[in-house]
Design a protein around this motif. Structure first.
Motif, PDB file in Angstrom:
ATOM      1  N   LYS A  52       0.815  -1.222   0.000  1.00 39.90           N
ATOM      2  CA  LYS A  52       0.000   0.000   0.000  1.00 39.90           C
ATOM      3  C   LYS A  52       0.847   1.269   0.000  1.00 39.90           C
ATOM      4  O   LYS A  52       0.335   2.354  -0.255  1.00 39.90           O
ATOM      5  N   SER A 140      -8.057  -1.202   3.840  1.00 32.40           N
ATOM      6  CA  SER A 140      -8.714  -1.079   2.546  1.00 32.40           C
ATOM      7  C   SER A 140      -7.679  -1.338   1.447  1.00 32.40           C
ATOM      8  O   SER A 140      -6.517  -0.947   1.574  1.00 32.40           O
ATOM      9  N   ASN A 142      -6.347  -0.305  -1.271  1.00 36.42           N
ATOM     10  CA  ASN A 142      -5.991   0.784  -2.180  1.00 36.42           C
ATOM     11  C   ASN A 142      -4.588   1.287  -1.831  1.00 36.42           C
ATOM     12  O   ASN A 142      -4.162   1.153  -0.684  1.00 36.42           O
TER      13      ASN A 142
HETATM   14 MG    MG Z   1      -8.001   2.874   4.162  1.00 34.11          MG
END
Ligand code: MG
Ligand code: TXA
Length: 342
Positions: A52, A140, A142
């Protein structure tokens, strides 16, 4: 590029095996897609931070199959038991003290003595957690600083080269990240508004304390994630905009914005708006638009979480103010085939 497999017993088995051997797997939850790793495996958790580009000071949420599994990881008191019993499985993350005998990687807590726990309410996530038989750390899915993914394709667009497998369970029904509540002190504290309306939590636990933005001295230690740049599309975003300016895309809300390029909810329903928020911003983050203006959304129910994300996206757009907060990952716009920008 990662393989995308629709949810099936075979796909779940493959994903669970990959998690067990330390690989990264993306999976749907009712809120957003998560980037999952075995939370007891230091190297796998380190790989999540690396994939990430996430600052190491920002801890990860640990997902478990049920409350019993959660109680093996953190110190539950009666209040925590009651809150978990009422709202799990669901879009609520509880921050509690780690149990000294838990096998969780220290990295998931980023140096804090607490852990954020959640029991997701999504058939694919539940099946994966049961099959993997270990807690799964999952931020998450992303690149750091960017919009959370609500479809398997969003994950592939942002992190396709970093994950072994993406489980495709369709679009996430809630569409905005879980509500995060700190239960470590007498006064429960709202660390992040999210997919469970804070009013609903307050009816059960009483008034929630709120941190006073980045000015609050305790923010860095209690919710390090609040210090980072967040939810930024590639183009600048303005929230609470009554009309677009020249060149801007206009993301409407409700029946009074009929000329909008897209509308979060024509009927003015904040739950529908939350489900559409990230995917519609992504769709407008393209040429020929030079920016994105978003209509006002009421500050009630999931509208609070929507406005929180829009405020942070707008702040991240003023990027120069934020240089000391660490960079966002570079913009990737796979659908932009017109040669605009770089
Ligand atoms: Mg997040
Ligand atoms: O809906 C969700 O919560 C999604 C799905 C995949 O479950 N996950 C998610 O994770 O949004 P992430 O890493 O993007 O956001 C986690 C938030 C961050 O703001 C982080 O700082 C906070 O939770 N957090 C995690 N552990 C914490 C801890 N021990 N103390 C305080 N805050 C914590």
């Amino acid at each position: 590029m990662a393989e995308i497999l629709p949810t099936s017993p075979t796909a779940i088995f493959s994903a669970a095996t990959l998690v067990g051997t330390g690989s990264l797997v993306a999976f749907p939850t009712e809120t957003v897609y998560g980037l999952g790793a075995n939370a007891e495996n230091d190297q796998a958790v380190a790989a999540v931070f690396a994939a990430k580009g996430r600052p190491r000071f920002n801890p990860l949420i640990v997902h478990v199959a049920d409350q019993a599994a959660a109680e093996r990881l953190a110190e539950f008191d009666e209040r925590a038991r009651a809150v978990a019993w009422r709202f799990w499985p669901g879009p609520l993350t509880l921050v509690m003290r780690r149990r000294s005998d838990c096998a969780l990687s220290l990295l998931v807590s980023a140096g804090l003595d607490t852990v954020a726990l959640r029991v997701p309410n999504h058939p694919t996530a539940s099946a994966l957690l049961k099959a993997a038989n270990c807690p799964i750390a999952a931020p998450s899915a992303n690149p750091a600083g960017r919009l959370s993914p609500t479809t398997a394709q969003h994950v592939a667009d942002g992190l396709g080269n970093a994950v072994a497998l993406i489980l495709d369970g369709g679009p996430c029904p809630i569409g905005i990240e879980s509500t995060v509540i700190d239960l470590c002190s007498d006064q429960p504290t709202l660390l992040r508004p999210g997919g469970l309306a804070s009013e609903t939590v307050e009816r059960f636990v009483g008034p929630l304390m709120r941190l006073r933005g980045n000015a609050d001295a305790s923010v860095g230690t209690r919710s390090p994630g609040l210090l980072t740049r967040h939810y930024a599309p590639c183009r600048p975003l303005r929230s609470y905009a009554h009309r677009p300016e020249s060149g801007e895309a206009y993301l409407g809300f409700g029946p009074d914005t009929p000329d909008a390029d897209l509308n979060l909810s024509l009927s003015g329903n904040v739950n529908e708006a939350a489900a559409n928020l990230f995917s519609m911003i992504r769709r407008l983050d393209c040429a020929p638009f030079t920016g994105i203006a978003v209509a006002p959304v009421p500050e009630a129910g999931l509208g609070r979480a929507i406005n929180d994300r829009l405020r942070r996206a707008a702040a991240a757009s003023r990027a120069d103010d934020w240089d000391d907060r660490g960079p966002s990952a570079p913009c990737v716009l796979p659908d932009e085939g017109d040669g605009e920008g770089s």
